[in-house]
Design a protein around this motif. Structure first.
Motif, short mmCIF file in Angstrom:
data_model
loop_
_atom_site.label_atom_id
_atom_site.label_comp_id
_atom_site.label_asym_id
_atom_site.label_seq_id
_atom_site.Cartn_x
_atom_site.Cartn_y
_atom_site.Cartn_z
N UNK A 123 0.81 -1.22 0.00
CA UNK A 123 0.00 0.00 0.00
C UNK A 123 0.84 1.27 0.00
N UNK A 124 2.16 1.12 -0.18
CA UNK A 124 3.04 2.28 -0.30
C UNK A 124 3.06 2.77 -1.75
N UNK A 125 3.57 3.98 -1.95
CA UNK A 125 3.77 4.51 -3.30
C UNK A 125 5.22 4.22 -3.68
N UNK A 126 5.47 3.03 -4.21
CA UNK A 126 6.83 2.60 -4.55
C UNK A 126 7.18 3.13 -5.94
N UNK A 127 8.26 3.90 -6.00
CA UNK A 127 8.73 4.44 -7.28
C UNK A 127 10.00 3.75 -7.76
N UNK A 128 10.68 3.03 -6.85
CA UNK A 128 11.99 2.44 -7.17
C UNK A 128 12.14 1.13 -6.43
N UNK A 129 12.78 0.16 -7.08
CA UNK A 129 13.14 -1.10 -6.44
C UNK A 129 14.64 -1.31 -6.61
N UNK A 130 15.26 -1.92 -5.62
CA UNK A 130 16.69 -2.22 -5.70
C UNK A 130 16.94 -3.57 -5.06
N UNK A 131 17.66 -4.45 -5.78
CA UNK A 131 17.95 -5.75 -5.20
C UNK A 131 18.30 -6.79 -6.23
N UNK B 31 4.05 -12.26 -4.80
CA UNK B 31 3.22 -12.31 -3.58
C UNK B 31 2.38 -11.05 -3.43
N UNK B 32 2.93 -9.89 -3.78
CA UNK B 32 2.16 -8.65 -3.73
C UNK B 32 0.96 -8.73 -4.67
N UNK B 33 1.17 -9.26 -5.87
CA UNK B 33 0.06 -9.40 -6.83
C UNK B 33 -1.02 -10.32 -6.29
N UNK B 34 -0.62 -11.40 -5.62
CA UNK B 34 -1.61 -12.31 -5.03
C UNK B 34 -2.43 -11.62 -3.95
N UNK B 35 -1.75 -10.88 -3.09
CA UNK B 35 -2.45 -10.20 -2.00
C UNK B 35 -3.39 -9.11 -2.50
N UNK B 36 -2.96 -8.39 -3.52
CA UNK B 36 -3.76 -7.28 -4.05
C UNK B 36 -4.74 -7.72 -5.14
N UNK B 37 -4.64 -9.02 -5.52
CA UNK B 37 -5.48 -9.56 -6.60
C UNK B 37 -5.37 -8.69 -7.87
N UNK C 229 1.98 -5.33 -11.67
CA UNK C 229 2.42 -4.55 -10.51
C UNK C 229 2.09 -3.07 -10.64
N UNK C 230 1.89 -2.58 -11.86
CA UNK C 230 1.55 -1.16 -12.03
C UNK C 230 0.14 -0.86 -11.52
N UNK C 231 -0.68 -1.87 -11.35
CA UNK C 231 -1.98 -1.67 -10.70
C UNK C 231 -1.80 -1.42 -9.20
#
Length: 514
Positions: free
Chosen positions: A210-218, A229-235, A239-241
């Protein structure tokens, strides 16, 4: 957030002038780094043993200090880990980065000094953002949060009651971040550094979705597991949804090519950007600085003095070693580094190929030994040979030949795996038990493989093919590599060899009489 974005952009872009300086004056910058390192090490135990006080030139340095790999440098590191001061650096060493890949034990520990944290790892993070901002001045990176997946920390195994601690380099970096960094990143430090990966991924997904993620690193491997897993939880379908303002993924540690198509499925946007970094436990070495090229800029003012061994010389007992000024474009070189982390003429095992010397840009060309590192598992030949021999001994088998390669993630949601083709001189008493033991011993021997196999989060159990006798000999003959010094490659990070052999295996099976 708009004011914060403008301010942070200005702060990071202020570094660009210094980057331009080492691009224009690479050799003089390296000469200054060399002098600073010799001065810093002069009164250490290592410096006294190797006559640093009398070193006036690079020629003096190479005549006094031999090149060492981890196994040969380990006695000095062990002394520092045991709590002795002034062994390899002139200040206390409070952190050791844990990494697998050594033949001497399950893990190796790389010293991380205050100087290497500030002047190397953190500087690399700042420059990564600065170069990104220079290429994309319209970026809204700091209008949202940066999502990072940390490693784990542990007590110093050689001095558990001491103050020094150990952990993955990402965890060491995260534990020492300045307080302001936590205002622009997610998840919480406590969650990012959790040790149990299944619970960690679940909690990270819940905290970040539920954060406004603009960047990923890893590392791509764990990032994919988290995104799914995020997609599963948010249905959600993609990921842009969930994070509509996501614009950049800074990635490293494993080759990104095999993951690119899956990331495009998870993040279906032509505006999504990807930027490679080369940040190892031993130091931050390179950053992709051009938006239209995957070449990496060699970072020259980070407290690292670089030397190189041509791959033609790598197996020599006394290889010719050259400084940066003598490298040539297009040749494969093994890296030798002297660093503000207390490493002196240290072979890290990586190989690079320069694409330019003005400025110095390169691509990572591999490792000095065969390996599989498709998911951050850093499986080397010694690991594989030891595990397969143990499994064979316990099941009465004898191994004739084998090779292995990764099975990469795909868009169907299938997990990664290692695929093995094994030819036996004598079959195991119980093939299923042999499969179980091989996987078990790999997990015992290699801590990074074990982490990726934990509950099948990133790697499922190995896929093992029982090859008929003579298959590898026929394959080598087909390739014109039979006899002489030619050997079957034990491990390969691509599927080039495995797919060829599997094709032959399938033909032989289809031609068998029913």
């Amino acid at each position: 957030m708009a004011v914060l974005n403008s301010f942070m952009t200005w702060i990071f872009k202020s570094r660009l002038g210094q980057i331009e300086n080492f691009k224009r004056n690479p050799i003089s910058v390296q000469e200054n780094i060399f002098k600073e390192l010799i001065e810093a090490g002069k009164n250490t135990e290592f410096g006294k043993e190797h006559g640093f006080a009398d070193i006036k030139s690079y020629t003096d340095f190479i005549s006094r200090v031999p090149i060492r790999n981890y196994d040969k440098f380990k006695p000095f590191i062990d002394k520092a880990m045991e709590g002795r001061d002034n062994v390899i650096w002139n200040r206390d060493i409070e952190w050791f980065a844990k990494s697998s890949g050594t033949t001497a034990g399950r893990s190796k520990y790389i010293p991380v000094t205050d100087e290497s944290l500030e002047e190397c790892h953190y500087k690399g993070g700042k420059d990564m953002v600065a170069l990104y901002m220079a290429n994309y001045p319209d970026s809204r990176l700091f209008a949202g949060k940066t999502l990072t997946i940390g490693g784990t920390l542990e007590n110093n195994p050689l001095n558990p009651l001491g103050t020094a601690r150990a952990g993955d380099i990402s965890a060491v970096i995260m534990e020492n971040l300045p307080f302001w960094a936590y205002f622009v990143r997610t998840p919480s430090k406590e969650t990012a550094l959790m040790g149990e990966w299944e619970a960690k991924i679940e909690k990270m997904a819940l905290e970040t979705m539920d954060e406004d993620v603009t960047c990923m690193a890893g590392v791509p491997t764990w990032t994919i597991v988290l995104l799914q897993r995020v997609l599963e939880l948010k249905k959600a379908k993609h990921i842009l949804e969930v994070w509509p303002n996501l614009e950049i993924f800074f990635h490293g540690a494993v080759a990104f090519g095999p993951y690119k198509s899956l990331f495009k499925e998870l993040i279906p946007s032509e505006k999504m950007r990807y930027m490679e970094t080369y940040n190892a436990s031993e130091g931050f070495f390179g950053i992709q600085d051009q938006k239209d090229s995957d070449e990496l800029l060699l970072l020259l003012d980070y407290g690292i003095f670089y030397e190189f061994i041509s791959m033609e010389e790598w197996e020599s007992e006394d290889p010719a070693v050259i400084p940066l000024s003598e490298v040539e474009v297009g040749k494969n070189y093994a890296l030798v580094i002297t660093t503000n982390g207390g490493l002196w003429r240290y072979k890290i095992g990586d190989t690079v190929k320069f694409t330019s010397t003005s400025p110095y840009r390169f691509r990572i060309s591999g490792r000095t030994k065969q390996f599989i590192n498709a998911f951050g598992e850093e499986l080397i030949v010694e690991n594989a040979e030891k595990a397969i021999q143990l499994a064979a001994d316990q099941t009465g088998a004898r191994i004739a030949n084998f090779t292995a390669a990764p099975v990469y993630f795909d868009g169907s949601g299938a997990k990664g795996a290692h695929e093995w083709i094994i030819e036996f001189q004598k079959d195991p008493d119980d093939f299923k038990e042999f499969e179980r033991l091989l996987d078990m011993h790999l997990r015992e021997i290699n801590s990074d493989y074990d982490a990726k196999r934990h509950k099948g989060l990133a790697l499922i159990e190995p896929i093992i093919h029982h090859a008929p006798q003579g298959l590898f000999e026929n394959w080598m003959r087909m390739r014109g590599k039979l006899g002489g010094q030619h050997k079957v490659p034990r491990l390969c990070n691509s599927r080039e060899y495995v797919d060829e052999i599997l094709g032959m295996l399938q033909k032989s099976e289809s031609s068998d009489p029913v």
